[in-house]
Design a protein around this motif. Structure first.
Motif, PDB file in Angstrom:
ATOM      1  N   GLY A 382       0.905  -1.253   0.113  1.00  9.03           N
ATOM      2  CA  GLY A 382      -0.200  -0.032   0.101  1.00  9.03           C
ATOM      3  C   GLY A 382       0.706   1.228   0.146  1.00  9.03           C
ATOM      4  O   GLY A 382       0.596   2.271  -0.620  1.00  9.03           O
ATOM      5  N   ALA A 383       2.004   1.363   0.769  1.00  7.48           N
ATOM      6  CA  ALA A 383       3.040   2.266   0.753  1.00  7.48           C
ATOM      7  C   ALA A 383       3.453   2.526  -0.651  1.00  7.48           C
ATOM      8  O   ALA A 383       3.478   3.682  -1.274  1.00  7.48           O
ATOM      9  CB  ALA A 383       3.826   2.149   1.925  1.00  7.48           C
ATOM     10  N   ILE A 384       3.931   1.673  -1.427  1.00  8.67           N
ATOM     11  CA  ILE A 384       4.380   1.855  -2.541  1.00  8.67           C
ATOM     12  C   ILE A 384       3.508   2.100  -3.597  1.00  8.67           C
ATOM     13  O   ILE A 384       3.717   3.314  -4.495  1.00  8.67           O
ATOM     14  CB  ILE A 384       4.955   0.420  -3.070  1.00  8.67           C
ATOM     15  N   ALA A 385       2.396   1.854  -3.564  1.00  9.53           N
ATOM     16  CA  ALA A 385       1.281   2.185  -4.374  1.00  9.53           C
ATOM     17  C   ALA A 385       0.901   3.742  -4.065  1.00  9.53           C
ATOM     18  O   ALA A 385       0.584   4.606  -5.063  1.00  9.53           O
ATOM     19  CB  ALA A 385       0.060   1.437  -4.165  1.00  9.53           C
ATOM     20  N   ALA A 386       0.734   3.969  -2.944  1.00 10.42           N
ATOM     21  CA  ALA A 386       0.706   5.412  -2.472  1.00 10.42           C
ATOM     22  C   ALA A 386       1.433   6.609  -2.965  1.00 10.42           C
ATOM     23  O   ALA A 386       1.162   7.708  -2.970  1.00 10.42           O
ATOM     24  CB  ALA A 386       0.397   5.603  -0.947  1.00 10.42           C
ATOM     25  N   ALA A 387       2.681   6.030  -3.094  1.00  5.40           N
ATOM     26  CA  ALA A 387       3.910   6.976  -3.341  1.00  5.40           C
ATOM     27  C   ALA A 387       3.638   7.202  -4.927  1.00  5.40           C
ATOM     28  O   ALA A 387       4.521   8.088  -5.380  1.00  5.40           O
ATOM     29  CB  ALA A 387       5.160   6.455  -2.752  1.00  5.40           C
ATOM     30  N   ASN A 388       3.211   6.334  -5.474  1.00  7.88           N
ATOM     31  CA  ASN A 388       3.375   6.610  -7.168  1.00  7.88           C
ATOM     32  C   ASN A 388       2.754   7.724  -7.744  1.00  7.88           C
ATOM     33  O   ASN A 388       1.735   8.467  -7.219  1.00  7.88           O
ATOM     34  CB  ASN A 388       2.229   5.574  -7.772  1.00  7.88           C
ATOM     35  N   THR A 389       3.698   8.565  -8.564  1.00  7.72           N
ATOM     36  CA  THR A 389       3.458   9.721  -9.237  1.00  7.72           C
ATOM     37  C   THR A 389       3.006   9.666 -10.674  1.00  7.72           C
ATOM     38  O   THR A 389       2.911  10.876 -11.137  1.00  7.72           O
ATOM     39  CB  THR A 389       4.688  10.677  -9.101  1.00  7.72           C
ATOM     40  N   LEU A 390       2.874   8.560 -11.380  1.00  7.52           N
ATOM     41  CA  LEU A 390       2.498   8.556 -12.560  1.00  7.52           C
ATOM     42  C   LEU A 390       1.284   8.207 -12.810  1.00  7.52           C
ATOM     43  O   LEU A 390       0.797   7.003 -12.429  1.00  7.52           O
ATOM     44  CB  LEU A 390       3.504   7.318 -13.032  1.00  7.52           C
ATOM     45  N   ALA A 391       0.487   8.773 -13.519  1.00 10.84           N
ATOM     46  CA  ALA A 391      -0.926   8.797 -13.848  1.00 10.84           C
ATOM     47  C   ALA A 391      -1.272   7.912 -15.099  1.00 10.84           C
ATOM     48  O   ALA A 391      -0.457   7.523 -15.814  1.00 10.84           O
ATOM     49  CB  ALA A 391      -1.685  10.158 -14.433  1.00 10.84           C
ATOM     50  N   PRO A 392      -2.177   6.973 -14.924  1.00  6.47           N
ATOM     51  CA  PRO A 392      -2.500   5.893 -15.945  1.00  6.47           C
ATOM     52  C   PRO A 392      -2.961   6.504 -17.182  1.00  6.47           C
ATOM     53  O   PRO A 392      -3.397   7.726 -17.303  1.00  6.47           O
ATOM     54  CB  PRO A 392      -3.707   5.024 -15.228  1.00  6.47           C
ATOM     55  N   GLN A 393      -2.646   5.838 -18.290  1.00  6.63           N
ATOM     56  CA  GLN A 393      -3.094   6.052 -19.460  1.00  6.63           C
ATOM     57  C   GLN A 393      -3.364   4.828 -20.247  1.00  6.63           C
ATOM     58  O   GLN A 393      -3.039   3.919 -19.979  1.00  6.63           O
ATOM     59  CB  GLN A 393      -1.921   7.065 -20.269  1.00  6.63           C
ATOM     60  N   ASP A 394      -4.189   5.212 -21.633  1.00  8.17           N
ATOM     61  CA  ASP A 394      -4.422   4.323 -22.156  1.00  8.17           C
ATOM     62  C   ASP A 394      -3.677   4.350 -23.488  1.00  8.17           C
ATOM     63  O   ASP A 394      -3.605   5.274 -24.337  1.00  8.17           O
ATOM     64  CB  ASP A 394      -6.101   4.429 -22.780  1.00  8.17           C
ATOM     65  N   LEU A 395      -3.050   2.933 -24.083  1.00  6.26           N
ATOM     66  CA  LEU A 395      -2.410   2.702 -25.273  1.00  6.26           C
ATOM     67  C   LEU A 395      -2.951   1.773 -25.699  1.00  6.26           C
ATOM     68  O   LEU A 395      -3.125   0.643 -24.982  1.00  6.26           O
ATOM     69  CB  LEU A 395      -0.950   2.920 -25.250  1.00  6.26           C
ATOM     70  N   SER A 396      -3.049   1.404 -27.150  1.00 10.75           N
ATOM     71  CA  SER A 396      -3.490   0.107 -27.701  1.00 10.75           C
ATOM     72  C   SER A 396      -2.343  -0.661 -27.814  1.00 10.75           C
ATOM     73  O   SER A 396      -1.026  -0.376 -27.529  1.00 10.75           O
ATOM     74  CB  SER A 396      -3.970   0.368 -29.028  1.00 10.75           C
ATOM     75  N   ASP A 397      -2.648  -1.967 -27.986  1.00 18.29           N
ATOM     76  CA  ASP A 397      -1.586  -2.860 -28.092  1.00 18.29           C
ATOM     77  C   ASP A 397      -0.601  -2.472 -29.289  1.00 18.29           C
ATOM     78  O   ASP A 397       0.607  -2.532 -29.043  1.00 18.29           O
ATOM     79  CB  ASP A 397      -1.919  -4.181 -28.213  1.00 18.29           C
ATOM     80  N   GLY A 398      -1.179  -2.002 -30.207  1.00 21.21           N
ATOM     81  CA  GLY A 398      -0.364  -1.474 -31.511  1.00 21.21           C
ATOM     82  C   GLY A 398       0.831  -0.487 -30.953  1.00 21.21           C
ATOM     83  O   GLY A 398       1.769  -0.207 -31.441  1.00 21.21           O
ATOM     84  N   GLU A 399       0.205   0.390 -30.316  1.00 22.04           N
ATOM     85  CA  GLU A 399       0.933   1.534 -29.741  1.00 22.04           C
ATOM     86  C   GLU A 399       2.180   1.149 -28.930  1.00 22.04           C
ATOM     87  O   GLU A 399       3.107   1.577 -28.792  1.00 22.04           O
ATOM     88  CB  GLU A 399      -0.059   2.713 -29.128  1.00 22.04           C
ATOM     89  N   VAL A 400       1.568   0.280 -27.841  1.00 20.48           N
ATOM     90  CA  VAL A 400       2.823  -0.276 -27.082  1.00 20.48           C
ATOM     91  C   VAL A 400       3.847  -1.080 -27.780  1.00 20.48           C
ATOM     92  O   VAL A 400       5.085  -0.971 -27.785  1.00 20.48           O
ATOM     93  CB  VAL A 400       2.277  -1.449 -26.138  1.00 20.48           C
ATOM     94  N   ALA A 401       3.443  -1.938 -28.901  1.00 19.20           N
ATOM     95  CA  ALA A 401       4.378  -2.592 -29.794  1.00 19.20           C
ATOM     96  C   ALA A 401       5.148  -1.356 -30.405  1.00 19.20           C
ATOM     97  O   ALA A 401       6.614  -1.576 -30.837  1.00 19.20           O
ATOM     98  CB  ALA A 401       3.586  -3.388 -30.761  1.00 19.20           C
ATOM     99  N   ASP A 402       4.740  -0.235 -30.939  1.00 15.53           N
ATOM    100  CA  ASP A 402       5.532   0.742 -31.633  1.00 15.53           C
ATOM    101  C   ASP A 402       6.448   1.496 -30.618  1.00 15.53           C
ATOM    102  O   ASP A 402       7.675   1.510 -31.015  1.00 15.53           O
ATOM    103  CB  ASP A 402       4.597   1.871 -32.259  1.00 15.53           C
ATOM    104  N   ILE A 403       6.252   1.731 -29.576  1.00 10.36           N
ATOM    105  CA  ILE A 403       6.934   2.147 -28.421  1.00 10.36           C
ATOM    106  C   ILE A 403       8.023   1.224 -28.255  1.00 10.36           C
ATOM    107  O   ILE A 403       9.659   1.673 -28.224  1.00 10.36           O
ATOM    108  CB  ILE A 403       6.326   2.461 -27.343  1.00 10.36           C
ATOM    109  N   VAL A 404       7.944   0.006 -28.192  1.00 10.29           N
ATOM    110  CA  VAL A 404       9.053  -1.055 -28.052  1.00 10.29           C
ATOM    111  C   VAL A 404       9.955  -1.174 -29.173  1.00 10.29           C
ATOM    112  O   VAL A 404      11.019  -1.233 -28.938  1.00 10.29           O
ATOM    113  CB  VAL A 404       8.312  -2.497 -27.664  1.00 10.29           C
ATOM    114  N   ALA A 405       9.344  -0.843 -30.469  1.00 11.32           N
ATOM    115  CA  ALA A 405      10.010  -0.648 -31.622  1.00 11.32           C
ATOM    116  C   ALA A 405      11.170   0.449 -31.283  1.00 11.32           C
ATOM    117  O   ALA A 405      12.289   0.283 -31.963  1.00 11.32           O
ATOM    118  CB  ALA A 405       9.266  -0.770 -32.768  1.00 11.32           C
ATOM    119  N   PHE A 406      10.512   1.261 -30.934  1.00 13.52           N
ATOM    120  CA  PHE A 406      11.245   2.686 -31.011  1.00 13.52           C
ATOM    121  C   PHE A 406      12.522   2.405 -29.851  1.00 13.52           C
ATOM    122  O   PHE A 406      13.633   2.689 -30.166  1.00 13.52           O
ATOM    123  CB  PHE A 406      10.815   3.948 -30.500  1.00 13.52           C
ATOM    124  N   LEU A 407      12.241   1.855 -28.819  1.00 16.39           N
ATOM    125  CA  LEU A 407      13.255   1.433 -27.814  1.00 16.39           C
ATOM    126  C   LEU A 407      14.448   0.299 -28.341  1.00 16.39           C
ATOM    127  O   LEU A 407      15.529   0.459 -28.050  1.00 16.39           O
ATOM    128  CB  LEU A 407      12.697   0.855 -26.548  1.00 16.39           C
TER     129      LEU A 407
END
Length: 434
Positions: A382-407
């Protein structure tokens, strides 16, 4: 988005909306070192003589075979045998504990922009101090180093779990346990004398520092010169695109646009090497023994807060550079994720990913139930989760694959191999990890 606009985003040259101004490609700045010092550092890096029991070298946990890491989530230092995922504990000399954090990659660390080291930044350049360096050992360890990179290379030799060894099993380990680190008769003094007593090392140091006695800072300066020279990753497809406009594959181009646009990865992974050199809490799963003193019984790792004492820094860890990231799995300060796609998906919803984390995603030879202590601790999770500062966002599977390709396009194959490679032998005559 135009190529020059991506330059602006990649190098952090502007803030606010991207623009299409004519921005020149600026090469990273690296220091110059004498070739004799670089070659000396190469030998020291691969020589187990710098470990208490003469069984572990710097390369044991930072090997080119595993892209300057060790290929596992949390490694075994002293008391282990073998390399990478094949490394096992030696029954007659069992390690006291697993190394608590993932072995970070070594690419581009000599570039002048790298001023903060380790996952928690416990060693960093600090202009307010007389020596310009701040370390956990304070003034006892700040003087005499050519750079912060040189100073950071000397922490592993003082770590019982990494290189120093178990309590009382060798002279270095005994000195460390007594708190004798940097003065006469301390751990560094013992190791310096070992090097002094090896004729080839003495001759090589003569060529670099002259006939004066070898100080441990001379050893660390040579290691830093080698680290800087050996693994400079500045010729990836992404570099070639920025430098001269060489087009990349369509999926890579789409991934780059997402990285610097909609996905907002560059909010933290900014600059020439995709890092803001800052610290962020993003609910990374905690596995292994945690970062605790020997007298502490917890398995937590509060990251930057252990350095600053500031509760606002709880569970924040340094933003890693993403150069050659496709080669440096596992990922996270504890190596919780074995694949690039998995760690990218964690960023989409860190808290949900933490709560759903399956430890089978880790790479942990010699896995023990005790490695899961935090995952079964509701309060700590719970403490680890409460400290999170990164907001959720939606990306499609294709967009995730494209980011991985860039990496993947951040990989410079030559830098992964290294400039000098593994030497045939080292002056101590001890066996080399290959």
């Amino acid at each position: 988005m135009s190529r020059v606009s991506f330059k602006a985003a990649a190098f952090g040259l502007i803030t606010g909306p991207l623009w299409a101004g004519d921005l020149p490609y600026e090469e990273p700045v690296f220091p110059n070192h004498p070739s004799a010092q670089i070659e000396l550092g190469q030998l020291l890096f691969y020589d187990p003589v710098l470990s208490g029991s003469e069984t572990v070298s710097c390369a044991t946990c930072h090997h080119p075979k595993f892209a300057t890491g060790d290929g596992v989530s949390l490694g075994l230092g002293d008391g282990g045998q073998g390399l990478g995922p094949d490394r096992k504990a030696v029954p007659e000399n069992l390690p006291e504990q697993r190394i608590p954090r993932n072995a970070p990659a070594l690419f581009n660390l000599g570039a002048t922009e790298f001023t903060v080291f380790f996952h928690d930044g416990r060693l960093e350049e600090d202009p307010s101090r007389p020596t310009g360096i701040r370390t956990p050992l304070g003034s006892e360890m700040e003087a005499g180093f050519a750079s912060a990179l040189s100073a950071q290379s000397m922490f592993p030799v003082l770590s019982p779990d990494e290189m120093a060894g178990h309590y009382a099993e060798n002279d270095v380990a005994q000195a460390v346990r007594q708190g004798l680190l940097t003065g006469e008769g301390g751990a560094w003094d013992i190791l310096s004398q070992r090097i002094e007593d090896i004729p080839e090392y003495r001759a090589r140091f003569d060529a670099v520092i002259g006939p004066k006695p070898i100080a441990f800072t001379d050893i660390s300066d040579a290691l830093a010169a080698f680290l800087d020279f050996e693994w400079r990753g500045v010729a990836s497809p992404f570099d070639l695109y920025l430098r001269n406009g060489t087009e990349m594959e369509p999926a890579v181009m789409r991934g780059m646009e997402l990285f610097y646009g909609k996905a907002d990865c560059a909010a933290c992974h900014s600059g020439r090497f995709q890092t803001d050199h800052d610290f962020h809490a993003i609910a990374m799963p905690q596995i292994g023994p945690g970062k605790a003193a020997r007298f502490e019984t917890h398995a937590q790792d509060t990251g930057r807060m252990r350095v600053t004492g500031n509760p606002e820094d709880a569970y924040a860890f340094r933003t890693p550079s993403l150069r050659n990231v496709a080669q440096t799995a596992p990922y996270g300060h504890a190596g919780a994720y074995a694949t690039l796609e998995a760690v990218v998906r964690h960023h989409l919803n860190p808290v949900a990913s933490l709560q759903a984390y399956d430890v089978s995603q880790a790479v942990m030879p010699g896995f023990e139930a005790d490695d899961l202590r935090v995952l079964s601790d509701a309060d700590e999770m719970g403490a680890i989760a409460a400290a999170n500062t990164l907001a959720p966002q939606d990306l499609s599977d294709g967009e995730v694959a494209d980011i991985v390709a860039f990496l993947h396009a951040l990989t410079d194959p030559q830098s992964v191999r290294g400039a000098l490679g593994v030497p045939d032998a080292v002056p101590s005559g001890l066996p080399i990890d290959r």
